[in-house]
Scaffold this motif. Structure first.
Motif, PDB file in Angstrom:
ATOM      1  N   THR A   1      -2.802  20.923 -28.528  1.00 31.42           N
ATOM      2  CA  THR A   1      -3.071  20.529 -27.326  1.00 31.42           C
ATOM      3  C   THR A   1      -3.629  18.950 -27.173  1.00 31.42           C
ATOM      4  O   THR A   1      -3.012  18.196 -26.214  1.00 31.42           O
ATOM      5  N   GLN A   2      -4.396  18.631 -27.746  1.00 27.42           N
ATOM      6  CA  GLN A   2      -4.827  17.155 -27.730  1.00 27.42           C
ATOM      7  C   GLN A   2      -4.982  16.578 -29.179  1.00 27.42           C
ATOM      8  O   GLN A   2      -5.539  15.660 -29.396  1.00 27.42           O
TER       9      GLN A   2
ATOM     10  N   THR B   1      -2.304  27.781 -26.735  1.00 26.64           N
ATOM     11  CA  THR B   1      -2.783  26.841 -27.623  1.00 26.64           C
ATOM     12  C   THR B   1      -1.717  26.660 -29.122  1.00 26.64           C
ATOM     13  O   THR B   1      -1.794  27.722 -29.747  1.00 26.64           O
TER      14      THR B   1
ATOM     15  N   TYR C   1      -9.950  21.851 -35.278  1.00 28.25           N
ATOM     16  CA  TYR C   1     -10.843  22.801 -34.960  1.00 28.25           C
ATOM     17  C   TYR C   1     -11.253  23.287 -35.972  1.00 28.25           C
ATOM     18  O   TYR C   1     -10.678  23.593 -37.143  1.00 28.25           O
TER      19      TYR C   1
ATOM     20  N   TYR D   1      -2.541  31.925 -30.777  1.00 22.94           N
ATOM     21  CA  TYR D   1      -3.306  31.819 -29.574  1.00 22.94           C
ATOM     22  C   TYR D   1      -2.647  31.523 -28.121  1.00 22.94           C
ATOM     23  O   TYR D   1      -1.721  30.572 -28.103  1.00 22.94           O
TER      24      TYR D   1
ATOM     25  N   ASN E   1      -5.353  21.838 -33.434  1.00 20.46           N
ATOM     26  CA  ASN E   1      -4.890  22.315 -32.177  1.00 20.46           C
ATOM     27  C   ASN E   1      -4.107  21.364 -31.574  1.00 20.46           C
ATOM     28  O   ASN E   1      -4.740  20.008 -31.261  1.00 20.46           O
TER      29      ASN E   1
ATOM     30  N   GLN F   1      -6.129  17.334 -31.895  1.00 21.66           N
ATOM     31  CA  GLN F   1      -7.474  17.706 -32.468  1.00 21.66           C
ATOM     32  C   GLN F   1      -7.727  18.750 -33.583  1.00 21.66           C
ATOM     33  O   GLN F   1      -7.320  19.766 -33.681  1.00 21.66           O
TER      34      GLN F   1
HETATM   35  C1  NAG Z   1      -7.345  23.729 -27.709  1.00 21.84           C
HETATM   36  O1  NAG Z   1      -7.714  22.439 -27.259  1.00 21.84           O
HETATM   37  C2  NAG Z   1      -7.861  22.449 -25.883  1.00 21.84           C
HETATM   38  C3  NAG Z   1      -8.163  21.193 -25.405  1.00 21.84           C
HETATM   39  O2  NAG Z   1      -7.459  19.977 -25.731  1.00 21.84           O
HETATM   40  C4  NAG Z   1      -8.995  23.645 -25.531  1.00 21.84           C
HETATM   41  O3  NAG Z   1      -8.830  23.704 -23.930  1.00 21.84           O
HETATM   42  C5  NAG Z   1      -8.373  25.009 -26.097  1.00 21.84           C
HETATM   43  O4  NAG Z   1      -9.447  25.940 -25.733  1.00 21.84           O
HETATM   44  C6  NAG Z   1      -8.453  24.620 -27.806  1.00 21.84           C
HETATM   45  N1  NAG Z   1      -7.914  25.803 -28.148  1.00 21.84           N
HETATM   46  C7  NAG Z   1      -8.395  26.935 -28.999  1.00 21.84           C
HETATM   47  C8  NAG Z   1      -7.854  27.947 -29.512  1.00 21.84           C
HETATM   48  O5  NAG Z   1      -9.482  26.213 -29.633  1.00 21.84           O
END
Ligand code: NAG
Length: 332
Positions: free
Chosen positions: A231-232, A207, A236, A204, A229, A234
């Motif tokens: 980024t934070q 991400t 998904y 992605y 994911n 978490q």
């Molecule tokens: C991953 O997490 C961030 C928020 O922390 C979000 O903005 C982003 O869309 C997410 N990426 C995916 C591919 O779901």
């Protein structure tokens, strides 16, 4: 989810000759759950077997000791995953080859010059296990191979194996520069010895993603997949009705809670439509449950007896014969 993917294909084959047979009619009947896991203190494979068919209560098998120990690569395993073929005659325990307690360990080094191999134990019956082997699955541009998982494909009689990796420029032989983002890669194998060339599965833009696992949903081509994911930090959830390599739709984070990884999903064997999801909070699993997996909404499970200290592993439903065999060979 290993078996069900096979079943959808068996189901499809049967459907042409016996249209009334549903995949669920020929599913083996499961009597319990086997968790394959590891701990930070002891990076070996440990088995936990459910007390009866209770998804929230387990006995620590092999007298609370390791069931399988890696003697190859870093001599440590993490992120263990138990894979099985369609007729349950080929079992593979696969794991990340990584020792976070090795002298000079750092996460930076682990992602630049980590192992490009997975640790593999094999068994014809879930109880007699081979010595471990180290199998290289990634290109030399990869900095690491983390969290392998596998899905049996009945049609082509092979496993698709998925893992997380990041890659450096081909010119950056020592992996000292900037890598691309963590992504999910895959390759296919019939024997966990030779693999097809690795390819991107989830990449992605923006991400970084690691720790991916699937859940078959009982209808041909219908799957959930879960990943971290980064980024934070978490977990998904995404859904597909067009197979593993079809179109996926995001349902967002499974819980607003952060600092979670290593999702392991499993279907409840006595309550159709109920699913469980174990999430590793870096110390141990927190179990979640849903009655409607298509909602992407999960609640913390009411599992007061769930054992503590279990980390990123996998949950396998077992038949009566498998339940008895594993308990006999690795008594609690
Ligand atoms: C991953 O997490 C961030 C928020 O922390 C979000 O903005 C982003 O869309 C997410 N990426 C995916 C591919 O779901």
């Amino acid at each position: 989810m290993h078996i069900p993917f096979a079943l959808l294909l068996i189901g499809a084959k049967l459907a042409s000759s016996i249209p009334s047979v549903a995949a669920s009619d020929i599913a083996p009947s499961y009597v319990g759950y086997l968790i394959s896991t590891f701990s930070d203190v002891e990076p070996t494979v440990k088995f936990y077997l459910s007390n009866g068919n209770d998804p929230g209560s387990y006995k620590f098998l092999n007298r609370r000791k390791a069931a399988l120990i890696s003697t190859v690569g870093t001599r440590a395993v993490r992120d263990v995953f138990l894979a099985v073929n369609g007729d349950r005659t080929m079992w593979y325990m696969i794991a990340t080859d990584l020792d976070v307690k090795a002298p000079g360990f750092s996460w930076d080094k682990a992602t630049r010059k980590g192992s490009r191999s997975i640790v593999v134990f094999s068994s014809p019956n879930l109880v007699d296990w081979s010595a471990p082997s180290l199998v290289t699955v990634e290109d030399s541009t990869a900095g690491m191979v983390w969290a392998p998982s596998a899905v049996w494909d009945e049609k082509t009689s092979q496993f698709h194996v998925f893992w997380a990796s990041k890659h450096y420029q081909a010119s950056d032989k020592d992996h000292t520069g900037k890598a691309n983002q963590d992504r999910i890669r895959y390759a296919s194998t019939a024997d966990f010895k030779t693999f097809t060339a690795p390819t991107d599965y989830i990449a992605y833009p923006g991400t970084p993603v690691i720790d991916q696992e699937f859940q078959y949903l009982g209808t041909p081509g219908h799957f959930a997949r879960f990943f971290k994911n980064e980024t934070q930090s978490q977990v998904y959830q995404e859904m597909s009705t067009t197979g593993l390599f079809g179109q996926w739709k995001s349902l967002g984070p499974v819980t607003p809670q952060k600092s979670l990884e290593g999702p392991a999903c499993f279907a409840d064997i006595k309550n159709p439509g109920v699913y469980h999801l174990l999430l590793d909070d870096y110390k141990q699993y927190i179990p979640f449950t849903t009655m409607d997996i298509s909602s992407g909404k999960w609640q913390k499970s009411n599992f007061p007896l769930f054992p503590s200290g279990l980390k990123h592993g996998s949950v396998t439903p077992v038949t009566q014969a498998e339940y008895e065999a594993v308990e006999r060979r690795f008594p609690a």
